[in-house]
Write an enzyme that holds these catalytic residues in place. Structure first.
Site, PDB file in Angstrom:
ATOM      1  N   GLY A   1      57.951 -25.087  65.256  1.00  0.00           N
ATOM      2  CA  GLY A   1      57.776 -26.535  65.147  1.00  0.00           C
ATOM      3  C   GLY A   1      56.627 -26.971  66.040  1.00  0.00           C
TER       4      GLY A   1
ATOM      5  N   ASP B   1      54.714 -23.217  62.570  1.00  0.00           N
ATOM      6  CA  ASP B   1      55.220 -24.440  61.947  1.00  0.00           C
ATOM      7  C   ASP B   1      55.217 -24.215  60.442  1.00  0.00           C
ATOM      8  OD1 ASP B   1      55.346 -27.555  63.253  1.00  0.00           O
ATOM      9  OD2 ASP B   1      55.394 -27.373  61.070  1.00  0.00           O
ATOM     10  N   ILE B   2      56.074 -24.974  59.752  1.00  0.00           N
ATOM     11  CA  ILE B   2      56.073 -24.859  58.284  1.00  0.00           C
ATOM     12  C   ILE B   2      54.826 -25.548  57.727  1.00  0.00           C
ATOM     13  CG2 ILE B   2      57.497 -26.919  57.837  1.00  0.00           C
ATOM     14  CD1 ILE B   2      58.947 -25.128  55.723  1.00  0.00           C
TER      15      ILE B   2
ATOM     16  N   TYR C   1      71.884 -36.800  62.136  1.00  0.00           N
ATOM     17  CA  TYR C   1      71.148 -36.129  63.213  1.00  0.00           C
ATOM     18  C   TYR C   1      72.058 -35.891  64.422  1.00  0.00           C
ATOM     19  CZ  TYR C   1      67.469 -35.881  66.876  1.00  0.00           C
ATOM     20  OH  TYR C   1      66.660 -35.527  67.925  1.00  0.00           O
TER      21      TYR C   1
ATOM     22  N   LYS D   1      73.246 -32.416  66.163  1.00  0.00           N
ATOM     23  CA  LYS D   1      72.949 -32.087  67.567  1.00  0.00           C
ATOM     24  C   LYS D   1      74.244 -31.814  68.346  1.00  0.00           C
ATOM     25  CE  LYS D   1      68.504 -32.076  67.585  1.00  0.00           C
ATOM     26  NZ  LYS D   1      67.789 -30.812  67.789  1.00  0.00           N
TER      27      LYS D   1
ATOM     28  N   ILE E   1      61.075 -40.010  73.207  1.00  0.00           N
ATOM     29  CA  ILE E   1      59.924 -39.470  73.953  1.00  0.00           C
ATOM     30  C   ILE E   1      58.671 -40.253  73.558  1.00  0.00           C
ATOM     31  CG2 ILE E   1      58.514 -37.432  74.412  1.00  0.00           C
ATOM     32  CD1 ILE E   1      60.927 -35.708  73.856  1.00  0.00           C
TER      33      ILE E   1
HETATM   34  C1  AKB Z   1      65.120 -40.156  67.449  1.00  0.00           C
HETATM   35  O1  AKB Z   1      64.885 -41.361  67.623  1.00  0.00           O
HETATM   36  O2  AKB Z   1      65.670 -39.694  66.437  1.00  0.00           O
HETATM   37  C2  AKB Z   1      64.740 -39.178  68.534  1.00  0.00           C
HETATM   38  C3  AKB Z   1      65.869 -38.916  69.478  1.00  0.00           C
HETATM   39  C4  AKB Z   1      66.373 -39.970  70.364  1.00  0.00           C
HETATM   40  O3  AKB Z   1      66.356 -37.819  69.515  1.00  0.00           O
HETATM   41  N1  AKB Z   1      63.612 -39.669  69.254  1.00  0.00           N
END
Ligand code: AKB
Length: 315
Positions: free
Chosen positions: A8, A34-35, A142, A146, A172
């Site tokens: 990535g 990376d792909i 997501y 995680k 970030i």
């Molecule tokens: C997102 O907004 O999906 C990412 C995160 C907070 O993991 N920046």
């Protein structure tokens, strides 16, 4: 000589991590994959490869060919795009991790970095100074991936001794490479829009406070964690990590100090719900205690770096 593989490498974190890893280990030791390779950003001496982390046969080939000992697995679908590609998000975020964990279990790799996120928290987690260990009921695809990934990292460490290390990244902020479809991306778009158009339409509400970190701090945290003595680490899943917290209204008023005519309006979309489900601030005392973590960038410093960095790169 053992080498470092970044999977990535064309993404927001990948591009800047490669630069730092090349400084530490020497560019000939870094394999960037990376792909979708972005060939405009190549660093001299680094080996760039097209690689799909879901292709385990090719992955093993690369690991053997280059004698890889350390892997940074950054390939993932972030919160906003994941909501629109549920199956791909689950496959990429989970199967990719399993491939790397299994290769480490089979002793092809010695050390792994895998990023988690504040998205592991959900509406039922404490909102303020969210602790390391607390209710984890994420409401996004997501976040679910995680949270599950964290459990698997700890499981592989405890059962098989796999040395996998992880941080729960907040949003970030950086300007060198565009972000990839997250909810916290507003805090990057706002700078680009302020410089180009003098205004910004924000997709989350003005008073939603979210945890954020500047890229330099995030990279430093990652490398500090990876280079710390394993036996001194007490969190085997993923460390809470924190920089600062702010709302869209606060970042807009900071930008106005340099661009007094800058204006912001609000048009919340589906990302507002995601933002509302996340903490406002994070307790990162384990990281501070275990490996002396401390952030260096506050909102003023981030704002001046972003405005200067974007202006210079567009000049
Ligand atoms: C997102 O907004 O999906 C990412 C995160 C907070 O993991 N920046």
């Amino acid at each position: 000589m053992a080498k470092v593989l970044v999977i990535g490498s064309s993404g927001q974190i990948g591009v800047e991590l490669i630069e730092q890893l090349a400084k530490i280990h020497g560019s000939s030791k870094i394999i960037a994959s990376d792909i979708n390779l972005n060939l405009n950003r190549n660093l001299q001496g680094v080996t760039y490869l097209k690689l799909d982390v879901l292709d385990k046969i090719k992955l093993l080939e690369v690991i053997k060919k280059y004698n890889i000992s350390e892997v940074y697995l950054l390939a993932a679908l972030l919160s906003a795009v994941a909501e629109r590609n549920i199956q791909l998000a689950w496959d990429l975020n989970m199967k990719g991790l399993f491939h790397i964990l299994d290769l480490a279990k089979e002793k092809y790799i010695k050390k792994i970095f895998w990023p988690s996120s504040i998205a592991v928290f959900g509406p039922t987690s404490p909102k303020l100074i969210t602790p390391q260990t607390t209710i984890l009921e994420p409401s996004t695809v997501y976040g679910i991936s995680k949270m599950s990934g964290e459990r698997w990292c700890e499981y592989y460490f405890l059962k098989y001794g796999v040395d996998v290390r992880s941080l729960r990244y907040p949003g970030i902020i950086s300007y060198k490479s565009p972000p990839g479809g997250g909810t916290t991306d507003y805090a990057i778009e706002i700078f680009h829009s302020a410089i180009k158009k003098g205004r910004y339409e924000c997709f989350i509400d003005k008073d939603i406070e979210l945890p954020m970190i500047y890229m330099d701090d995030a990279i430093r945290a990652t490398l500090e964690l990876m280079n710390y003595e394993r036996k001194k680490l007490t969190v085997n899943s993923s460390y809470n990590i924190s920089g600062i917290s702010f709302t869209p209204k606060e970042i807009a008023s900071c930008i106005k100090r340099t661009y007094p005519n800058f204006s912001i309006s609000y048009k919340p979309d589906f990302r507002n719900e995601i933002a509302l489900s996340w903490p406002s601030s994070i307790d990162d005392s384990y990281a501070r205690k275990d490996w002396n973590w401390s952030h260096q960038f506050n909102l003023e410093k981030i704002t001046s770096q972003m405005l200067e960095g974007i202006s210079n790169s567009e000049a």
